[in-house]
Design a protein around this motif. Sequence first.
Motif, PDB file in Angstrom:
ATOM      1  N   GLN A 231      14.707  12.716 -18.643  1.00  0.00           N
ATOM      2  CA  GLN A 231      15.887  12.789 -19.247  1.00  0.00           C
ATOM      3  C   GLN A 231      17.004  11.754 -19.225  1.00  0.00           C
ATOM      4  O   GLN A 231      17.622  11.051 -19.985  1.00  0.00           O
ATOM      5  N   ASN A 232      17.149  11.615 -17.814  1.00  0.00           N
ATOM      6  CA  ASN A 232      18.578  10.972 -17.442  1.00  0.00           C
ATOM      7  C   ASN A 232      18.143   9.144 -17.459  1.00  0.00           C
ATOM      8  O   ASN A 232      19.123   8.400 -17.577  1.00  0.00           O
ATOM      9  N   ASN A 233      16.772   9.186 -17.633  1.00  0.00           N
ATOM     10  CA  ASN A 233      16.560   7.565 -17.429  1.00  0.00           C
ATOM     11  C   ASN A 233      15.892   6.990 -18.448  1.00  0.00           C
ATOM     12  O   ASN A 233      16.052   6.698 -19.640  1.00  0.00           O
ATOM     13  N   GLU A 234      14.323   7.209 -18.597  1.00  0.00           N
ATOM     14  CA  GLU A 234      13.426   6.824 -19.786  1.00  0.00           C
ATOM     15  C   GLU A 234      13.879   7.392 -21.188  1.00  0.00           C
ATOM     16  O   GLU A 234      13.975   6.582 -22.032  1.00  0.00           O
ATOM     17  N   TYR A 235      14.177   8.673 -21.076  1.00  0.00           N
ATOM     18  CA  TYR A 235      14.734   9.225 -22.432  1.00  0.00           C
ATOM     19  C   TYR A 235      15.770   8.593 -23.032  1.00  0.00           C
ATOM     20  O   TYR A 235      16.001   8.211 -24.187  1.00  0.00           O
ATOM     21  N   MET A 236      16.852   8.707 -22.272  1.00  0.00           N
ATOM     22  CA  MET A 236      18.147   8.090 -22.612  1.00  0.00           C
ATOM     23  C   MET A 236      18.077   6.453 -22.790  1.00  0.00           C
ATOM     24  O   MET A 236      18.765   5.931 -23.878  1.00  0.00           O
ATOM     25  N   LEU A 237      17.236   6.033 -22.029  1.00  0.00           N
ATOM     26  CA  LEU A 237      17.589   4.354 -21.763  1.00  0.00           C
ATOM     27  C   LEU A 237      16.764   3.624 -23.121  1.00  0.00           C
ATOM     28  O   LEU A 237      16.901   2.659 -23.702  1.00  0.00           O
ATOM     29  N   LEU A 238      15.429   4.482 -23.267  1.00  0.00           N
ATOM     30  CA  LEU A 238      14.101   3.795 -24.079  1.00  0.00           C
ATOM     31  C   LEU A 238      14.643   4.249 -25.596  1.00  0.00           C
ATOM     32  O   LEU A 238      14.040   3.713 -26.519  1.00  0.00           O
ATOM     33  N   GLY A 239      15.348   5.475 -25.728  1.00  0.00           N
ATOM     34  CA  GLY A 239      15.603   5.757 -27.114  1.00  0.00           C
ATOM     35  C   GLY A 239      14.379   6.347 -27.927  1.00  0.00           C
ATOM     36  O   GLY A 239      14.587   6.505 -29.143  1.00  0.00           O
ATOM     37  N   GLY A 240      13.275   6.953 -27.195  1.00  0.00           N
ATOM     38  CA  GLY A 240      12.199   7.462 -28.119  1.00  0.00           C
ATOM     39  C   GLY A 240      12.448   8.671 -28.448  1.00  0.00           C
ATOM     40  O   GLY A 240      11.639   9.556 -28.133  1.00  0.00           O
ATOM     41  N   ILE A 241      13.490   9.274 -29.186  1.00  0.00           N
ATOM     42  CA  ILE A 241      13.705  10.860 -29.348  1.00  0.00           C
ATOM     43  C   ILE A 241      13.151  11.061 -30.655  1.00  0.00           C
ATOM     44  O   ILE A 241      12.999  10.486 -31.534  1.00  0.00           O
ATOM     45  N   MET A 242      12.906  12.618 -30.402  1.00  0.00           N
ATOM     46  CA  MET A 242      12.585  13.288 -31.699  1.00  0.00           C
ATOM     47  C   MET A 242      13.464  13.431 -32.563  1.00  0.00           C
ATOM     48  O   MET A 242      14.724  13.894 -31.974  1.00  0.00           O
ATOM     49  N   THR A 243      13.425  13.401 -33.748  1.00  0.00           N
ATOM     50  CA  THR A 243      14.385  13.827 -34.929  1.00  0.00           C
ATOM     51  C   THR A 243      14.716  15.486 -34.872  1.00  0.00           C
ATOM     52  O   THR A 243      13.481  15.946 -34.730  1.00  0.00           O
ATOM     53  N   PRO A 244      15.891  15.891 -35.515  1.00  0.00           N
ATOM     54  CA  PRO A 244      16.010  17.292 -35.684  1.00  0.00           C
ATOM     55  C   PRO A 244      14.918  17.578 -36.872  1.00  0.00           C
ATOM     56  O   PRO A 244      14.321  18.708 -36.798  1.00  0.00           O
ATOM     57  N   GLN A 245      14.782  16.954 -37.666  1.00  0.00           N
ATOM     58  CA  GLN A 245      13.819  17.244 -38.998  1.00  0.00           C
ATOM     59  C   GLN A 245      12.401  17.481 -38.493  1.00  0.00           C
ATOM     60  O   GLN A 245      11.565  18.324 -38.630  1.00  0.00           O
TER      61      GLN A 245
END
Length: 390
Positions: A231-245
């Motif tokens: 969460q603190n590194n790859e998730y936040m820095l690479l930005g491959g997030i899931m959308t709320p939809q």
Amino acid sequence: MSKLEKQFTKTAYDPLDKRHHGAIHVPIYQNSLFAFDSYDQFDEAMKAQLDHHIYSRGNNPTVQYLEMKLADLEEAESAKCFASGMAAISSSIMSVVSQGDHVICVNQAYGPTREFLGSYMSRFGVETSFIDGSSMEEWRSAVRPNTKLFYLESPTTMYFELQDLRKCAELARSIGAVTIIDNTWATPCYQNPTKLGVDLVVHSITKYIGGHSDCVGGVVLGSKELVERIQNNEYMLLGGIMTPQTAALVAKGLRTLPLRMQRHEQSGLQVAEHLVKQSYVTRVNHPGLPSHPQYELGQSQMSGASSVFSFLSSEPLEKMKEWANRLKYFKIGVSWGGFESLVTVNRPVSDEKTSDHSAAIVRLYVGMEDPSDLIADINRAWEQVCNPVA
């Protein structure tokens, strides 16, 4: 009460949340940011960003709800959802390895995963050995002083072979390595690798978890410590997030996952058992069949089977493609996990696993149709190929 029966309630039931006015589905928080009443509140939130709702790239309530439900179902401490299965896979791998490290990966893993490890990560000084994951001797022989990761996929993508998850996890721990497994095939309904000692579990949410062929997503699950590191590194820095939809769609599909998996298991086995008897089939690769060479291992670490499997045929590749063309209910397409049955036909990998000189390997996904209709479809298409109308 069976494990699957317990999951019926776990996925379907939610206590009503007064903040949402008793809405039966968690609302879609379609906003990029969250405002604060005072600067003191804002400062406090910024000290622990992932524990607060500040910006949807970091933490969105709709996505967070899905993560909570998935962690509960997988029996893991924590979960983080991503924009795709590959985003979850690549982020989990990158959270473990650094320049100069060595990875051991099953040689039948998902193609993009093999490419990521074998080609992409080699650019950054990470080396990968691809092995026959069904052999513990190969795991032991491949270990090096700089081995930091065992990457598992059980069952594997095309030949549906298993790894002994308990033994692999024990070996990895003994050398200080981390284990990651792609658990998409079995789903949390039929296999919980963290209970067998595996450190991180990844799923392509696109498949069974979503269940309706209408969204793309991935998830990483495991201990709070390991998931928070991602969460603190790859998730936040690479930005491959899931959308709320997407999270809202998946959360709806998740409610019926155990019921759907029960149907998929029964239908998949029925179709597989039929194919075993066909003259054009040389071998059916389905871990739920007693004829599978690792059937006993599967029974010891899985509580059921899904409905993706393959069969080898000695018939010419083009003939099997023509057979696929004539199928009515099986659509030609990649992916799986939705309501529709699917088929793909390929040339087998040239190795010792195809010493029977099979000309084609056919992967079937059995969807929600009546299995008797699917079997009739298979028979009708084969009859048409063998006896074409002049």
